[in-house]
Scaffold this motif. Structure first.
Motif, PDB file in Angstrom:
ATOM      1  N   MET A 256     -12.240  15.714  -5.207  1.00 39.61           N
ATOM      2  CA  MET A 256     -11.389  15.527  -4.209  1.00 39.61           C
ATOM      3  C   MET A 256      -9.919  14.597  -4.284  1.00 39.61           C
ATOM      4  SD  MET A 256     -14.100  16.700  -1.361  1.00 39.61           S
ATOM      5  CE  MET A 256     -15.193  15.710  -2.588  1.00 39.61           C
ATOM      6  N   THR A 257      -9.331  14.426  -3.686  1.00 40.28           N
ATOM      7  CA  THR A 257      -8.163  13.013  -3.425  1.00 40.28           C
ATOM      8  C   THR A 257      -8.228  12.358  -2.997  1.00 40.28           C
ATOM      9  OG1 THR A 257      -6.678  14.409  -2.925  1.00 40.28           O
ATOM     10  CG2 THR A 257      -6.228  14.936  -4.760  1.00 40.28           C
ATOM     11  N   PHE A 258      -7.574  12.276  -1.680  1.00 40.87           N
ATOM     12  CA  PHE A 258      -8.579  11.428  -0.535  1.00 40.87           C
ATOM     13  C   PHE A 258      -9.777  11.631   0.407  1.00 40.87           C
ATOM     14  CE2 PHE A 258      -3.710  11.164  -2.355  1.00 40.87           C
ATOM     15  CZ  PHE A 258      -3.207   9.547  -2.700  1.00 40.87           C
TER      16      PHE A 258
ATOM     17  N   SER B 244       0.635  -1.419   0.339  1.00 39.51           N
ATOM     18  CA  SER B 244      -0.084   0.251  -0.099  1.00 39.51           C
ATOM     19  C   SER B 244       0.665   1.184  -0.298  1.00 39.51           C
ATOM     20  CB  SER B 244      -1.077  -0.081   1.030  1.00 39.51           C
ATOM     21  OG  SER B 244      -2.158   0.729   1.002  1.00 39.51           O
ATOM     22  N   TRP B 245       0.761   1.816   0.550  1.00 37.29           N
ATOM     23  CA  TRP B 245       1.336   3.492   0.663  1.00 37.29           C
ATOM     24  C   TRP B 245       2.213   3.732   0.748  1.00 37.29           C
ATOM     25  CZ3 TRP B 245       0.012   6.717  -2.861  1.00 37.29           C
ATOM     26  CH2 TRP B 245      -1.458   6.370  -3.024  1.00 37.29           C
TER      27      TRP B 245
ATOM     28  N   MET C  49       0.892   9.553  -0.326  1.00 37.06           N
ATOM     29  CA  MET C  49      -0.328  10.610  -0.118  1.00 37.06           C
ATOM     30  C   MET C  49      -0.439  11.848  -1.072  1.00 37.06           C
ATOM     31  SD  MET C  49      -2.419   8.163   2.244  1.00 37.06           S
ATOM     32  CE  MET C  49      -4.038   8.780   2.108  1.00 37.06           C
ATOM     33  N   PHE C  50       0.640  12.574  -0.007  1.00 31.76           N
ATOM     34  CA  PHE C  50       0.499  14.294  -0.450  1.00 31.76           C
ATOM     35  C   PHE C  50       0.994  14.490  -1.850  1.00 31.76           C
ATOM     36  CE2 PHE C  50       1.249  14.914   4.332  1.00 31.76           C
ATOM     37  CZ  PHE C  50      -0.025  15.638   4.345  1.00 31.76           C
ATOM     38  N   VAL C  51       2.187  13.648  -1.943  1.00 25.12           N
ATOM     39  CA  VAL C  51       3.216  13.582  -3.971  1.00 25.12           C
ATOM     40  C   VAL C  51       2.143  12.820  -4.641  1.00 25.12           C
ATOM     41  CG1 VAL C  51       4.598  13.067  -4.666  1.00 25.12           C
ATOM     42  CG2 VAL C  51       5.503  13.822  -2.505  1.00 25.12           C
ATOM     43  N   ALA C  52       1.183  12.278  -4.298  1.00 27.52           N
ATOM     44  CA  ALA C  52       0.309  11.580  -5.232  1.00 27.52           C
ATOM     45  C   ALA C  52      -0.512  12.982  -5.345  1.00 27.52           C
ATOM     46  CB  ALA C  52       0.069  10.363  -5.050  1.00 27.52           C
TER      47      ALA C  52
ATOM     48  N   VAL D 143       2.569   6.167  -5.957  1.00 26.45           N
ATOM     49  CA  VAL D 143       2.341   7.161  -6.242  1.00 26.45           C
ATOM     50  C   VAL D 143       1.795   7.618  -8.035  1.00 26.45           C
ATOM     51  CG1 VAL D 143       3.686  10.020  -6.331  1.00 26.45           C
ATOM     52  CG2 VAL D 143       4.272   8.339  -4.554  1.00 26.45           C
ATOM     53  N   ASP D 144       3.049   6.937  -8.587  1.00 17.79           N
ATOM     54  CA  ASP D 144       2.841   6.804 -10.274  1.00 17.79           C
ATOM     55  C   ASP D 144       1.031   5.806 -10.426  1.00 17.79           C
ATOM     56  OD1 ASP D 144       4.978   7.418  -9.785  1.00 17.79           O
ATOM     57  OD2 ASP D 144       6.021   6.266  -9.606  1.00 17.79           O
ATOM     58  N   PHE D 145       1.214   5.302  -9.347  1.00 13.87           N
ATOM     59  CA  PHE D 145      -0.331   3.928 -10.193  1.00 13.87           C
ATOM     60  C   PHE D 145      -1.396   5.721  -9.715  1.00 13.87           C
ATOM     61  CE2 PHE D 145       1.624   0.463  -8.673  1.00 13.87           C
ATOM     62  CZ  PHE D 145       2.851   0.650  -9.546  1.00 13.87           C
ATOM     63  N   PHE D 146      -1.718   6.535  -8.719  1.00 14.10           N
ATOM     64  CA  PHE D 146      -2.479   7.314  -8.592  1.00 14.10           C
ATOM     65  C   PHE D 146      -2.438   8.263  -9.165  1.00 14.10           C
ATOM     66  CE2 PHE D 146      -4.697  10.577  -6.347  1.00 14.10           C
ATOM     67  CZ  PHE D 146      -5.848  10.403  -5.881  1.00 14.10           C
TER      68      PHE D 146
END
Ligand code: BGP
Length: 468
Positions: A169-171, A140-141, A208-211, A147-150
């Motif tokens: 919205m992202t997450f 997972s994260w 998650m922030f970068v994604a 990051v790339d997948f998201f």
């Protein structure tokens, strides 16, 4: 309310959509999460266990009822509808190069249907449904590859739905990642024995922030009309007493919210964040070159957030449990059947605090009351408790606007009955009743509750008429 105020209702794919294997969909972490019911703790299986109850599999079946449901939302006068895209409908494993066309088509049909009635979709890209393959095979994260997948998934959605979806919205409730006790909930993290969970959370959150930042950048580039927000869970907290120590405890409780808010909106790890690392006995995340620039260049356009209840910190208050957060019992407040403290004024103070700190538009994308609704013999459902809850909260939003907060809209949870994260079908939130029980799918027929007619009037008067 302003003329373009977005009145609507909220849902999430894993709790509403069903059709868990249809149209080429893959499994998400929600699909192996057994119904944790009636005091039993939630359980995540490695794979689907024969005979076990997995509420997300059918949920309340938006997959097959979307036309009927959207017509009902239109009847209420919705201006917008909050939903999420199931990541595993678009990328069934999460790591494919090419998306699943059938999944993309499903959401085309949903968005077209919404636009038929002039309803704007408000779409969360990840609402508690990380692809199971990414959890099991990649960790997972905690793994940078996500990051790339998201980013790939987000870009596919922005391109495909350009002109159909403007609000994103992202997450969902990204700050729930810091709830170490329930780590799977948001980030799909299941800790190994002996793992430094705090450090993992810091690292996973960074990914998650970068994604999210990469998605914001791509979303703006693909369509400058896009408005992309973060989504936070607000743990409104009061000091238990005026003892100075209780003020400190109250502030501490809010820090995990600010940790995520600061990075998303201010665009950097603030002093609150660096202090949090020390508090967690962790160090800052490992970063790749360029991460800080990306985060800085991609501040969100608005803050979407959920608000259900408040609690108190400090003193010796009795503890109450929410689904994600807990806190102390406040003797001034009434509680729901599940012990969630009803506090409409806390919504006003929340709006004030968030706007004072961040100065970006605010969008309430979840707020509501879970209850055991009863269907009368004639099919009517009387839910005055829900109407009262919403009346009071909307009145406080209006006061917060007078205080100076900038508000985009209001989407109560939930537009229609769906699976509660911790109480299944026993706890209902919708304006529309769905005929399904915990272990019995029944007819899945839809019925209008009293709150349906009430909310319709509220929207028609743009919030001016809140009366019964
Ligand atoms: C929020 C989640 C929603 C929703 C809501 C109500 O934390 O974002 O998905 O479920 O809580 O909670 P519950 O379903 O546990 O009553």
């Amino acid at each position: 309310m302003r003329d373009d105020f977005l009145w609507g209702g909220a849902t999430a794919a894993n709790q509403y959509e069903g059709g868990y294997l249809e149209g080429g969909k893959g499994l998400s972490i929600a699909d192996v999460e057994r119904g944790a019911r009636h005091g039993v703790k939630r359980q995540i299986d490695d794979e689907i266990v024969e005979g076990a109850l997995y509420p997300s599999h059918e949920a309340t079946d938006f997959y097959h009822h979307y036309k009927e449901d959207i017509a009902l939302f239109a009847e209420m006068g919705f201006k917008c509808f909050r939903m999420s895209i199931a990541w595993t409908r678009i990328f069934p494993r999460g790591d494919e190069e090419e998306p699943n066309e059938e999944g993309l088509k499903f959401y085309d049909s949903v968005f077209d249907e919404l636009h038929k009635y002039g309803i704007e979709p408000v779409v969360t890209l990840s609402h508690y449904e990380t692809p199971l393959t990414l959890v099991k095979e990649y960790g997972s994260w905690r793994n940078r590859k996500l990051v790339d997948f998201f980013e790939r998934y987000a870009k596919v959605c922005f391109k495909r739905y350009k002109g159909k979806v403007k609000y994103w919205m992202t997450f969902n409730e990204i700050n729930a990642t810091m709830r170490i006790e329930r780590p799977w909930h948001q980030a799909g993290l299941i800790f190994a024995e002996g793992e430094d969970a705090n450090q993992t959370v810091v690292q996973a959150s960074h990914h998650m922030f970068v994604a999210s930042a990469k998605a914001v950048l791509a979303g703006h580039e693909i369509d400058p009309e896009n408005k992309i927000g973060c989504m936070l869970l607000v743990p409104e907290t009061y000091a238990a007493t005026c003892a100075p120590e209780d003020q400190v405890a109250m502030r501490e409780k809010m820090l995990s919210l600010y940790y995520y808010g600061d990075v998303h909106v201010r665009g950097y790890y603030s002093n609150t964040c660096t202090a949090m690392w020390k508090r967690l006995n962790a160090h800052g995340p490992d970063m790749e070159e360029g991460d800080e620039d990306i985060i800085k260049a991609s501040k969100v356009d608005y803050i979407g957030f959920s608000y259900y209840f408040s609690s108190i910190e400090g003193g010796n208050a009795e503890q109450i449990e929410g689904n994600v957060i807990s806190g102390g019992r406040n003797p001034y407040l009434k509680i729901t059947d599940w012990g969630w403290q009803i506090d409409s004024v806390g919504l006003r103070t929340t709006l004030n605090k968030l706007y004072d700190r961040y100065q970006v538009p605010l969008f309430i994308v979840e707020n509501g009351m879970g209850a055991k609704d009863i269907v009368e013999e004639d099919g009517s459902i009387h839910d005055p408790y829900r109407i009262k809850y919403l009346q009071d909260h909307i009145a406080q939003i209006q006061l917060a606007i007078t205080d100076g907060a900038e508000m985009m809209g209001y989407c109560p949870w939930s537009a229609i009955d769906l699976i509660s994260t911790h109480e299944g079908m026993v706890k209902r939130y919708g304006f529309i009743y769905v005929d399904r029980e915990e272990f019995d799918l029944k007819t899945l027929d839809r019925y209008r509750k009293d709150s349906f007619y009430w909310y319709k009037k509220v929207i028609a008067s743009n919030g001016a008429d809140l009366s019964d």
